[in-house]
Write a protein that holds these residues in place. Structure first.
Motif, PDB file in Angstrom:
ATOM      1  N   ASN A 131     -10.033  19.382   0.003  1.00 42.96           N
ATOM      2  CA  ASN A 131     -10.447  19.113  -0.961  1.00 42.96           C
ATOM      3  C   ASN A 131     -11.717  18.057  -0.788  1.00 42.96           C
ATOM      4  N   LEU A 132     -12.612  18.318  -1.021  1.00 41.19           N
ATOM      5  CA  LEU A 132     -13.721  16.950  -0.834  1.00 41.19           C
ATOM      6  C   LEU A 132     -13.297  15.858  -2.000  1.00 41.19           C
ATOM      7  N   VAL A 133     -13.228  16.276  -3.078  1.00 36.36           N
ATOM      8  CA  VAL A 133     -12.733  15.797  -3.881  1.00 36.36           C
ATOM      9  C   VAL A 133     -11.878  15.956  -4.608  1.00 36.36           C
ATOM     10  N   ILE A 134     -10.793  15.176  -4.452  1.00 33.66           N
ATOM     11  CA  ILE A 134      -9.738  14.947  -5.143  1.00 33.66           C
ATOM     12  C   ILE A 134      -9.569  14.158  -6.220  1.00 33.66           C
ATOM     13  N   SER A 135      -8.536  14.391  -7.759  1.00 21.98           N
ATOM     14  CA  SER A 135      -8.497  13.970  -8.631  1.00 21.98           C
ATOM     15  C   SER A 135      -7.499  14.239  -9.711  1.00 21.98           C
ATOM     16  N   ASP A 136      -6.871  13.175 -10.353  1.00 24.06           N
ATOM     17  CA  ASP A 136      -5.435  13.221 -11.311  1.00 24.06           C
ATOM     18  C   ASP A 136      -5.733  14.803 -11.670  1.00 24.06           C
ATOM     19  N   GLU A 137      -7.541  14.860 -12.328  1.00 21.47           N
ATOM     20  CA  GLU A 137      -6.993  16.018 -12.783  1.00 21.47           C
ATOM     21  C   GLU A 137      -7.057  17.756 -12.336  1.00 21.47           C
ATOM     22  N   PHE A 138      -7.903  17.240 -10.797  1.00 16.57           N
ATOM     23  CA  PHE A 138      -7.459  18.008 -10.141  1.00 16.57           C
ATOM     24  C   PHE A 138      -5.781  18.961  -9.697  1.00 16.57           C
ATOM     25  N   TYR A 139      -4.881  17.459  -9.293  1.00 15.34           N
ATOM     26  CA  TYR A 139      -3.846  17.654  -9.453  1.00 15.34           C
ATOM     27  C   TYR A 139      -3.386  17.531 -10.183  1.00 15.34           C
ATOM     28  N   SER A 140      -3.225  17.583 -11.998  1.00 13.46           N
ATOM     29  CA  SER A 140      -2.396  18.488 -12.899  1.00 13.46           C
ATOM     30  C   SER A 140      -2.676  19.912 -12.905  1.00 13.46           C
ATOM     31  N   ASP A 141      -3.993  20.632 -12.737  1.00  9.12           N
ATOM     32  CA  ASP A 141      -4.620  21.068 -12.925  1.00  9.12           C
ATOM     33  C   ASP A 141      -4.151  22.372 -11.938  1.00  9.12           C
ATOM     34  N   LEU A 142      -3.592  21.682 -10.369  1.00  8.98           N
ATOM     35  CA  LEU A 142      -3.416  22.821  -9.775  1.00  8.98           C
ATOM     36  C   LEU A 142      -1.366  22.669  -9.859  1.00  8.98           C
ATOM     37  N   ALA A 143      -0.431  21.742  -9.935  1.00 11.09           N
ATOM     38  CA  ALA A 143       0.828  21.424 -10.295  1.00 11.09           C
ATOM     39  C   ALA A 143       1.325  22.847 -11.453  1.00 11.09           C
ATOM     40  N   SER A 144       0.354  23.006 -11.792  1.00 11.94           N
ATOM     41  CA  SER A 144      -0.124  23.601 -13.795  1.00 11.94           C
ATOM     42  C   SER A 144      -0.230  25.117 -13.268  1.00 11.94           C
ATOM     43  N   GLU A 174       0.830  -1.115   0.148  1.00 13.39           N
ATOM     44  CA  GLU A 174       0.529  -0.253   0.215  1.00 13.39           C
ATOM     45  C   GLU A 174       0.654   1.243   0.109  1.00 13.39           C
ATOM     46  N   ILE A 175       1.882   1.251   0.517  1.00 13.93           N
ATOM     47  CA  ILE A 175       3.231   2.126   0.155  1.00 13.93           C
ATOM     48  C   ILE A 175       3.129   2.179  -0.514  1.00 13.93           C
ATOM     49  N   ASP A 176       4.199   1.537  -1.039  1.00 11.81           N
ATOM     50  CA  ASP A 176       5.075   1.273  -2.720  1.00 11.81           C
ATOM     51  C   ASP A 176       3.409   1.980  -3.649  1.00 11.81           C
ATOM     52  N   LYS A 177       1.943   1.867  -3.797  1.00 13.38           N
ATOM     53  CA  LYS A 177       1.220   2.266  -4.119  1.00 13.38           C
ATOM     54  C   LYS A 177       0.893   3.804  -4.371  1.00 13.38           C
ATOM     55  N   ALA A 178       0.745   4.007  -2.711  1.00  8.63           N
ATOM     56  CA  ALA A 178       0.876   5.357  -2.358  1.00  8.63           C
ATOM     57  C   ALA A 178       1.842   5.988  -3.091  1.00  8.63           C
ATOM     58  N   LEU A 179       2.918   5.942  -3.102  1.00  9.29           N
ATOM     59  CA  LEU A 179       4.367   6.828  -3.255  1.00  9.29           C
ATOM     60  C   LEU A 179       4.111   6.805  -4.360  1.00  9.29           C
ATOM     61  N   GLU A 180       4.003   6.336  -5.417  1.00  4.55           N
ATOM     62  CA  GLU A 180       4.384   5.996  -6.906  1.00  4.55           C
ATOM     63  C   GLU A 180       2.689   6.188  -7.547  1.00  4.55           C
ATOM     64  N   SER A 181       2.046   6.043  -6.713  1.00  2.00           N
ATOM     65  CA  SER A 181       0.793   7.757  -6.978  1.00  2.00           C
ATOM     66  C   SER A 181       1.658   9.103  -7.077  1.00  2.00           C
ATOM     67  N   ALA A 182       1.380   9.367  -5.236  1.00  2.00           N
ATOM     68  CA  ALA A 182       2.348  10.708  -5.086  1.00  2.00           C
ATOM     69  C   ALA A 182       2.935  11.557  -6.900  1.00  2.00           C
ATOM     70  N   ALA A 183       3.997  10.130  -7.128  1.00  2.24           N
ATOM     71  CA  ALA A 183       5.418  11.404  -8.198  1.00  2.24           C
ATOM     72  C   ALA A 183       4.558  11.294  -8.865  1.00  2.24           C
ATOM     73  N   LYS A 184       3.478  10.049  -9.602  1.00  2.19           N
ATOM     74  CA  LYS A 184       2.882  10.440 -10.598  1.00  2.19           C
ATOM     75  C   LYS A 184       2.003  12.333 -10.858  1.00  2.19           C
ATOM     76  N   ASN A 185       1.963  12.624  -9.661  1.00  2.00           N
ATOM     77  CA  ASN A 185       0.962  13.556  -9.362  1.00  2.00           C
ATOM     78  C   ASN A 185       2.025  14.919  -9.167  1.00  2.00           C
ATOM     79  N   GLY A 186       3.194  14.856  -9.369  1.00  2.00           N
ATOM     80  CA  GLY A 186       4.343  15.674  -8.933  1.00  2.00           C
ATOM     81  C   GLY A 186       4.436  16.663  -7.496  1.00  2.00           C
ATOM     82  N   PHE A 187       4.222  15.159  -7.294  1.00  2.00           N
ATOM     83  CA  PHE A 187       5.043  15.315  -5.408  1.00  2.00           C
ATOM     84  C   PHE A 187       5.820  15.005  -4.484  1.00  2.00           C
TER      85      PHE A 187
END
Length: 376
Positions: free
Chosen positions: A353-366, A106-119
């Motif tokens: 944010n109550l609704v967190i999505s990949d789109e929200f992450y990418s928009d925030l990163a940009s 679960e940790i590795d999965k969460a870290l992989e998702s975090a890296a994908k979303n620019g954290f």
């Protein structure tokens, strides 16, 4: 026998027609001018001054080398480098729930998702809102009733090996466990005969640590020191405030709260917290209200500029308008305002944010918000 008056050593003398006569400094002209004598005196004085300067310079150099040789080497506490404000120029942190850390997959999965979303950083709760310590501590033993997983050194190493910073979130005076162990309650009366609760017993009211109590402050600073030694790269402080009164019950902190300067108490606590962090950056997380208009009951004013290097106001979604734009605008305005601060030099918004999505992450990163912390 006749005395031998012949001397093989040549004797020097001078006569009326001689131009020079012998002296201690060699042959000198018999008829010296005043200018020549003055020049000689100046040479002697300058030579003496030179000798004095040489002596002083030699003494200072020798003294400096001596002190340098006796200076102790800087201590290292198992870390090859310390995270600084410069290394956190763009801090983008996301929260990792404590329930996930008991499973490496679960940790590795969460870290992989975090890296994908620019954290580049992971937030972990080292001291929960209830007051539980979720790491191996010498201060308070973990309660048997605690449902939180322990943040072990191997978990911290696993996160860092993936290239992430570890941000340790610590709830401060909002604590319903430590007050009874430290005798650091908030009371309902100046005589300290009745303990204050933030709500009624029917609604599960809880006690708080008293910000004016030295035992409470000492305990929290020791927690911060332990968390740093455990491997945290950055400290995120929450609930740095006085509890607000509820209907029919006003909290009492000292024998005479009329003279109590709440803002000063919190400022002094933050100074000690930063000192306990041992060079790690400290982030002060607090409601947006605390950095704008403030509140005399909770913070004794505002907490925009404190000893903490970073201030992280919580930006909640507006009723109308785009959330990303709202975060971006507050980031720009408050960082411009922070340029006039003495200690707090950067604003890093906390995003909920109550609704967190990949789109929200990418928009925030940009967006123009270069740094942010996302906590559900």
């Amino acid at each position: 026998m006749a005395k031998n008056t012949n001397n093989s050593r040549r004797l020097k003398g001078y006569y009326e027609f001689s131009k020079k006569y012998p002296s201690r400094r060699g042959e000198r002209p018999i008829h010296e001018s005043r200018r020549t004598k003055k020049r000689e005196r100046i040479k002697i004085i300058l030579f003496c001054v030179f000798l004095c300067c040489l002596f002083v310079a030699s003494f200072v150099t020798i003294k400096f080398c001596y002190n340098l040789s006796r200076r102790p080497l800087p201590e290292t506490h198992g870390e090859s480098s310390t995270v600084t404000m410069d290394s956190l120029d763009k801090l983008r942190a996301t929260y990792l729930d404590n329930s996930f850390i008991d499973n490496n997959a679960e940790i590795d999965k969460a870290l992989e998702s975090a890296a994908k979303n620019g954290f580049n950083a992971i937030v972990l709760d080292f001291k929960t809102q209830e007051g539980f310590l979720t790491y191996e501590s010498d201060l308070i033993s973990p309660s048997e009733k605690s449902e939180f997983n322990t943040i072990s050194p191997s978990i911290i190493k696993r996160i860092k090996d993936k290239g992430f910073f570890v941000v340790a979130r610590i709830f401060c005076f909002e604590d319903c466990i430590a007050p009874q162990r430290l005798n650091a309650y908030v009371h309902e009366d100046a005589e300290s005969t009745k303990i204050w609760f933030d709500n009624s017993a029917i609604n599960n009211g809880k006690v708080w640590l008293n910000p004016t109590n030295s035992n409470a402050v000492s305990y929290l600073t020791k927690v911060i020191s332990e968390v740093v030694k455990a491997g945290a790269d950055c400290i995120y402080l929450e609930s740095v405030q006085f509890p607000a009164s509820r209907e029919g019950s006003v909290p009492v902190f000292t024998k005479d709260d009329k003279t109590l300067n709440r803002n000063l108490v919190l400022m002094q606590f933050l100074e000690k917290a930063v000192s306990s962090a041992n060079g790690r950056p400290v982030i002060l997380g607090l409601p947006l209200e605390a950095v704008n208009e403030g509140d005399m009951e909770k913070w004794g004013g505002t907490l925009f500029d404190t000893a903490a290097q970073m201030c992280s106001p919580v930006i909640i979604p507006p009723e109308n308008g785009d959330y990303i734009s709202y975060i971006e605008n507050n980031y720009i305005v408050m960082n411009d305002k922070a340029k006039n601060n003495f200690s707090t030099v950067r604003i890093v918004p906390t995003v909920k944010n109550l609704v967190i999505s990949d789109e929200f992450y990418s928009d925030l990163a940009s967006s123009k918000a270069e740094s942010y912390i996302i906590i559900p």
